[in-house]
Design a protein around this motif. Structure first.
Motif, PDB file in Angstrom:
ATOM      1  N   LYS A 147     -70.498 -24.391 -43.377  1.00 13.70           N
ATOM      2  CA  LYS A 147     -71.216 -24.083 -42.130  1.00 13.70           C
ATOM      3  C   LYS A 147     -72.721 -24.310 -42.243  1.00 13.70           C
ATOM      4  N   ILE A 148     -73.086 -25.396 -42.937  1.00  8.40           N
ATOM      5  CA  ILE A 148     -74.488 -25.800 -43.018  1.00  8.40           C
ATOM      6  C   ILE A 148     -74.554 -27.292 -42.705  1.00  8.40           C
ATOM      7  N   SER A 149     -75.749 -27.804 -42.489  1.00  5.57           N
ATOM      8  CA  SER A 149     -75.886 -29.234 -42.210  1.00  5.57           C
ATOM      9  C   SER A 149     -75.759 -30.040 -43.505  1.00  5.57           C
ATOM     10  N   ARG A 150     -75.375 -31.299 -43.374  1.00  3.32           N
ATOM     11  CA  ARG A 150     -75.277 -32.160 -44.539  1.00  3.32           C
ATOM     12  C   ARG A 150     -76.651 -32.358 -45.162  1.00  3.32           C
ATOM     13  N   SER A 151     -77.691 -32.431 -44.360  1.00  3.00           N
ATOM     14  CA  SER A 151     -79.035 -32.616 -44.920  1.00  3.00           C
ATOM     15  C   SER A 151     -79.481 -31.383 -45.713  1.00  3.00           C
ATOM     16  N   HIS A 152     -79.079 -30.193 -45.270  1.00  2.00           N
ATOM     17  CA  HIS A 152     -79.405 -28.983 -46.035  1.00  2.00           C
ATOM     18  C   HIS A 152     -78.685 -29.016 -47.383  1.00  2.00           C
ATOM     19  N   LEU A 153     -77.396 -29.351 -47.371  1.00  3.33           N
ATOM     20  CA  LEU A 153     -76.645 -29.457 -48.628  1.00  3.33           C
ATOM     21  C   LEU A 153     -77.251 -30.517 -49.530  1.00  3.33           C
ATOM     22  N   SER A 154     -77.610 -31.636 -48.956  1.00  5.27           N
ATOM     23  CA  SER A 154     -78.211 -32.717 -49.737  1.00  5.27           C
ATOM     24  C   SER A 154     -79.491 -32.248 -50.424  1.00  5.27           C
ATOM     25  N   SER A 155     -80.305 -31.485 -49.721  1.00  7.55           N
ATOM     26  CA  SER A 155     -81.550 -31.014 -50.339  1.00  7.55           C
ATOM     27  C   SER A 155     -81.281 -29.941 -51.395  1.00  7.55           C
ATOM     28  N   ILE A 156     -80.200 -29.165 -51.244  1.00 10.60           N
ATOM     29  CA  ILE A 156     -79.829 -28.178 -52.267  1.00 10.60           C
ATOM     30  C   ILE A 156     -79.381 -28.898 -53.543  1.00 10.60           C
ATOM     31  N   GLU A 157     -78.609 -29.975 -53.384  1.00 13.46           N
ATOM     32  CA  GLU A 157     -78.062 -30.713 -54.529  1.00 13.46           C
ATOM     33  C   GLU A 157     -79.074 -31.640 -55.200  1.00 13.46           C
ATOM     34  N   ALA A 158     -80.121 -32.024 -54.507  1.00  8.44           N
ATOM     35  CA  ALA A 158     -81.066 -33.019 -55.029  1.00  8.44           C
ATOM     36  C   ALA A 158     -81.887 -32.445 -56.187  1.00  8.44           C
ATOM     37  N   PRO A 159     -81.855 -33.098 -57.359  1.00  5.61           N
ATOM     38  CA  PRO A 159     -82.584 -32.566 -58.520  1.00  5.61           C
ATOM     39  C   PRO A 159     -84.099 -32.682 -58.412  1.00  5.61           C
ATOM     40  N   ASN A 160     -84.583 -33.505 -57.506  1.00  5.62           N
ATOM     41  CA  ASN A 160     -86.027 -33.680 -57.381  1.00  5.62           C
ATOM     42  C   ASN A 160     -86.616 -32.834 -56.247  1.00  5.62           C
ATOM     43  N   ILE A 161     -85.768 -31.991 -55.627  1.00  2.00           N
ATOM     44  CA  ILE A 161     -86.208 -31.107 -54.551  1.00  2.00           C
ATOM     45  C   ILE A 161     -85.818 -29.682 -54.927  1.00  2.00           C
ATOM     46  N   VAL A 162     -86.736 -28.755 -54.759  1.00  2.00           N
ATOM     47  CA  VAL A 162     -86.412 -27.348 -54.977  1.00  2.00           C
ATOM     48  C   VAL A 162     -86.250 -26.731 -53.602  1.00  2.00           C
ATOM     49  N   ARG A 163     -85.009 -26.463 -53.255  1.00  2.00           N
ATOM     50  CA  ARG A 163     -84.715 -25.920 -51.927  1.00  2.00           C
ATOM     51  C   ARG A 163     -84.114 -24.523 -52.067  1.00  2.00           C
ATOM     52  N   PRO A 164     -84.917 -23.486 -51.840  1.00  2.00           N
ATOM     53  CA  PRO A 164     -84.348 -22.141 -51.883  1.00  2.00           C
ATOM     54  C   PRO A 164     -83.385 -21.960 -50.716  1.00  2.00           C
ATOM     55  N   PHE A 165     -82.367 -21.140 -50.910  1.00  2.00           N
ATOM     56  CA  PHE A 165     -81.418 -20.882 -49.832  1.00  2.00           C
ATOM     57  C   PHE A 165     -80.899 -19.463 -49.941  1.00  2.00           C
ATOM     58  N   ARG A 200     -68.342 -30.153 -56.337  1.00  2.00           N
ATOM     59  CA  ARG A 200     -67.955 -30.880 -55.124  1.00  2.00           C
ATOM     60  C   ARG A 200     -67.334 -32.223 -55.484  1.00  2.00           C
ATOM     61  N   LYS A 201     -67.970 -32.942 -56.382  1.00  2.00           N
ATOM     62  CA  LYS A 201     -67.471 -34.264 -56.780  1.00  2.00           C
ATOM     63  C   LYS A 201     -66.157 -34.156 -57.546  1.00  2.00           C
ATOM     64  N   MET A 202     -66.025 -33.140 -58.414  1.00  2.00           N
ATOM     65  CA  MET A 202     -64.775 -32.952 -59.155  1.00  2.00           C
ATOM     66  C   MET A 202     -63.608 -32.689 -58.208  1.00  2.00           C
ATOM     67  N   GLN A 203     -63.903 -32.089 -57.065  1.00  2.00           N
ATOM     68  CA  GLN A 203     -62.866 -31.811 -56.081  1.00  2.00           C
ATOM     69  C   GLN A 203     -62.667 -32.972 -55.105  1.00  2.00           C
ATOM     70  N   GLY A 204     -63.419 -34.055 -55.314  1.00  2.00           N
ATOM     71  CA  GLY A 204     -63.287 -35.230 -54.456  1.00  2.00           C
ATOM     72  C   GLY A 204     -63.765 -34.987 -53.031  1.00  2.00           C
ATOM     73  N   MET A 205     -64.722 -34.086 -52.886  1.00  2.00           N
ATOM     74  CA  MET A 205     -65.206 -33.715 -51.558  1.00  2.00           C
ATOM     75  C   MET A 205     -66.537 -34.403 -51.276  1.00  2.00           C
ATOM     76  N   SER A 206     -66.692 -34.896 -50.077  1.00  2.00           N
ATOM     77  CA  SER A 206     -67.959 -35.495 -49.671  1.00  2.00           C
ATOM     78  C   SER A 206     -68.956 -34.398 -49.306  1.00  2.00           C
ATOM     79  N   GLN A 207     -70.230 -34.763 -49.261  1.00  2.00           N
ATOM     80  CA  GLN A 207     -71.239 -33.812 -48.818  1.00  2.00           C
ATOM     81  C   GLN A 207     -70.947 -33.366 -47.385  1.00  2.00           C
ATOM     82  N   GLU A 208     -70.515 -34.300 -46.560  1.00  2.00           N
ATOM     83  CA  GLU A 208     -70.217 -33.971 -45.177  1.00  2.00           C
ATOM     84  C   GLU A 208     -69.128 -32.903 -45.083  1.00  2.00           C
ATOM     85  N   LYS A 209     -68.062 -33.062 -45.866  1.00  2.00           N
ATOM     86  CA  LYS A 209     -66.941 -32.122 -45.828  1.00  2.00           C
ATOM     87  C   LYS A 209     -67.357 -30.749 -46.349  1.00  2.00           C
ATOM     88  N   LEU A 210     -68.069 -30.704 -47.485  1.00  2.00           N
ATOM     89  CA  LEU A 210     -68.506 -29.420 -48.024  1.00  2.00           C
ATOM     90  C   LEU A 210     -69.469 -28.734 -47.048  1.00  2.00           C
TER      91      LEU A 210
END
Length: 86
Positions: A40-58, A25-35
């Motif tokens: 078609k998911i919420s930014r908070s869901h994406l944030s929890s998927i990307e967070a290294p200190n949270i294990v978020r199954p999806f 996402r960052k290499m493509q210059g995309m914000s969490q909001e845009k991705l």
């Protein structure tokens, strides 16, 4: 084991997948909001998927949506590896 729990053996896999998604996402210059919007998911869901200190199954559907939004194949996300840290 509840639906939200991740087996210990898969924990690192989810963390690494989230970091790979964040890196692409960052290499493509995309914000969490845009991705999140494109996937078609919420930014908070994406944030929890990307967070290294949270294990978020999806779901596979979310994986496919994220892959499509990043313009890569879902299998490539699963097969990607992070470079070793020093």
């Amino acid at each position: 084991m509840s639906k939200k729990e991740v087996e210990f053996g898969n924990r690192d896999r989810f963390v690494e997948l989230g970091l790979i998604i964040a890196s692409l996402r960052k290499m493509q210059g995309m914000s969490q909001e845009k991705l999140a919007e494109k996937a078609k998911i919420s930014r908070s869901h994406l944030s929890s998927i990307e967070a290294p200190n949270i294990v978020r199954p999806f779901s596979l559907e979310v994986l496919y949506n994220i892959a499509d939004a990043l313009g890569v194949r879902a299998g490539d996300l699963l097969n990607a590896t992070l470079p070793p840290t020093k």
